[in-house]
Design a protein around this motif. Structure first.
Motif, PDB file in Angstrom:
ATOM      1  N   GLU A 115       0.858  -1.188   0.000  1.00  0.00           N
ATOM      2  CA  GLU A 115       0.000   0.000   0.000  1.00  0.00           C
ATOM      3  C   GLU A 115       0.895   1.239   0.000  1.00  0.00           C
ATOM      4  O   GLU A 115       1.842   1.324   0.783  1.00  0.00           O
ATOM      5  CB  GLU A 115      -0.876  -0.018   1.254  1.00  0.00           C
ATOM      6  CG  GLU A 115      -1.795   1.162   1.419  1.00  0.00           C
ATOM      7  CD  GLU A 115      -2.601   1.072   2.703  1.00  0.00           C
ATOM      8  OE1 GLU A 115      -3.260   2.077   3.051  1.00  0.00           O
ATOM      9  OE2 GLU A 115      -2.567   0.010   3.365  1.00  0.00           O
ATOM     10  N   GLY A 116       0.637   2.161  -0.892  1.00  0.00           N
ATOM     11  CA  GLY A 116       1.399   3.407  -0.919  1.00  0.00           C
ATOM     12  C   GLY A 116       2.614   3.393  -1.821  1.00  0.00           C
ATOM     13  O   GLY A 116       3.480   4.270  -1.720  1.00  0.00           O
ATOM     14  N   TYR A 119       4.041   6.609  -3.641  1.00  0.00           N
ATOM     15  CA  TYR A 119       4.939   7.591  -3.036  1.00  0.00           C
ATOM     16  C   TYR A 119       6.394   7.313  -3.412  1.00  0.00           C
ATOM     17  O   TYR A 119       7.178   8.232  -3.632  1.00  0.00           O
ATOM     18  CB  TYR A 119       4.775   7.590  -1.523  1.00  0.00           C
ATOM     19  CG  TYR A 119       3.378   7.937  -1.062  1.00  0.00           C
ATOM     20  CD1 TYR A 119       2.776   9.136  -1.430  1.00  0.00           C
ATOM     21  CD2 TYR A 119       2.654   7.055  -0.260  1.00  0.00           C
ATOM     22  CE1 TYR A 119       1.489   9.458  -1.019  1.00  0.00           C
ATOM     23  CE2 TYR A 119       1.368   7.367   0.167  1.00  0.00           C
ATOM     24  CZ  TYR A 119       0.788   8.565  -0.225  1.00  0.00           C
ATOM     25  OH  TYR A 119      -0.484   8.872   0.177  1.00  0.00           O
ATOM     26  N   GLU A 260       3.739   5.239   3.672  1.00  0.00           N
ATOM     27  CA  GLU A 260       2.921   6.424   3.889  1.00  0.00           C
ATOM     28  C   GLU A 260       3.491   7.621   3.139  1.00  0.00           C
ATOM     29  O   GLU A 260       4.628   7.583   2.650  1.00  0.00           O
ATOM     30  CB  GLU A 260       2.831   6.723   5.386  1.00  0.00           C
ATOM     31  CG  GLU A 260       2.153   5.603   6.167  1.00  0.00           C
ATOM     32  CD  GLU A 260       2.081   5.899   7.647  1.00  0.00           C
ATOM     33  OE1 GLU A 260       0.964   6.053   8.157  1.00  0.00           O
ATOM     34  OE2 GLU A 260       3.136   5.967   8.296  1.00  0.00           O
ATOM     35  N   ALA A 261       2.725   8.664   3.072  1.00  0.00           N
ATOM     36  CA  ALA A 261       3.139   9.871   2.362  1.00  0.00           C
ATOM     37  C   ALA A 261       4.398  10.465   2.976  1.00  0.00           C
ATOM     38  O   ALA A 261       4.626  10.346   4.190  1.00  0.00           O
ATOM     39  CB  ALA A 261       2.016  10.898   2.386  1.00  0.00           C
TER      40      ALA A 261
END
Length: 312
Positions: A115-116, A119, A260-261
């Motif tokens: 996930e992610g 980025y 994550e971002a």
């Protein structure tokens, strides 16, 4: 004056065939055999060994119990002990997961999600280096292998004291990581980041206040390293939180990589604020799978004047 020859990391030395190393060779052969066992047996062995370690390693057990008491005050005494025991079980299961990553990687096929990833792809499209902010997970190098299915990670490592063991681990990790960077090689680390590499870095241990500042971790003041601030400032790399963990039925486990971002305005002008924000990221990650973290390290060992001692 005689000089000892210098060897590159992972380079074989004929001295490794001397009798003093035979025990390690035998141990490595045994580990390779364990790597081909069915997961059901690996899991049961991991459980058994974890329970043995929980009973036998008194100092580590007490440290783990104390860390969990401090970080999860909402847990009852029974919950603290049960989770502390599971930390040791997860660590030993993690050894088998690492062996699978080194010697039997096909076992992970169909078990990994991410996930992610966007980025990472965005930063790499701009040739921007990435400093992944992660933790010392019980998954060990299995976590690196999970990431390597989607992008090429580099890793910062601490060389082993035993040269044969160091060579063997270095070679096993070479099948996972694009580059392995000695933790003392700051120039090499900076160079790789400037070249746009993605490097896994774990700022979650207590190395004293010469290398950090006091910042809250689970609400408790803890010595928190600040080296990543200097790295980010020098290289303009993106600071991206990275976490991976096992979930689902342990008899048929699944693995998830969570990206994550990028953390905005890191570094800022306030190193304590930066340390606090990074600790909050790590806290949030650890709450996902609390027992898949190396709680047996003394995270709160540095206690300046005016701070109460956490450990006996």
């Amino acid at each position: 004056m005689s000089h000892q020859p210098e060897f590159k990391p992972g380079e074989f030395q004929w001295s490794f065939l001397l009798p003093q190393y035979w025990g390690i060779w035998i141990g490595i052969i045994c580990l390779m055999m364990l790597a081909i066992l069915p997961w059901a047996l690996q899991f049961r062995l991991g459980q058994a060994l974890g329970n043995v370690c929980f009973k036998a390693l008194r100092s580590r057990r007490e440290t783990t119990l104390r860390n969990l008491e401090v970080c999860f005050p909402e847990w009852s005494a029974a919950e603290v002990e049960a989770n502390a025991r599971q930390v040791f079980v997860d660590q030993m299961i993690g050894v088998f997961e690492t062996l699978n990553a080194w010697y039997s990687p096909k076992w992970f096929q169909g078990r990994v999600t991410i996930e992610g990833l966007e980025y990472v792809e965005h930063a790499q499209a701009q040739n921007q280096g990435i400093l992944f902010l992660g933790t010392h997970s019980t998954l060990l190098d299995a976590g690196g292998y999970l990431c390597a299915q989607y992008f090429e990670p580099d890793v910062v490592y601490r060389p082993q004291n035993n040269p044969l063991l160091d060579m063997l681990i270095y070679r096993c990790r070479a099948t996972i990581y694009a580059n392995q960077i000695d933790h003392d090689d700051m120039r090499g680390l900076v160079r790789k980041l400037k070249q746009g590499h993605a490097i896994w870095y774990s700022p979650d241990q207590d190395f004293g206040l010469k290398q950090g500042v006091m910042a809250p971790f689970f609400g408790v003041p803890a010595a928190t390293v600040t080296a990543h601030r200097r790295l980010l400032k020098m290289t303009k790399a993106a600071a991206i939180p990275l976490y991976f963990y096992r979930h689902g039925d342990i008899k048929n486990p699944q693995y998830h990589v969570l990206i994550e971002a990028p953390v905005e305005h890191l570094p800022s002008e306030d190193e304590i604020d930066d340390a606090t924000r990074v600790n909050q990221i790590i806290e949030r990650q650890l709450r996902i799978a609390p027992t898949q973290y190396m709680w047996f390290h003394r995270r709160f060992k540095t206690r300046p004047d005016g701070y109460e001692n956490i450990y006996k």
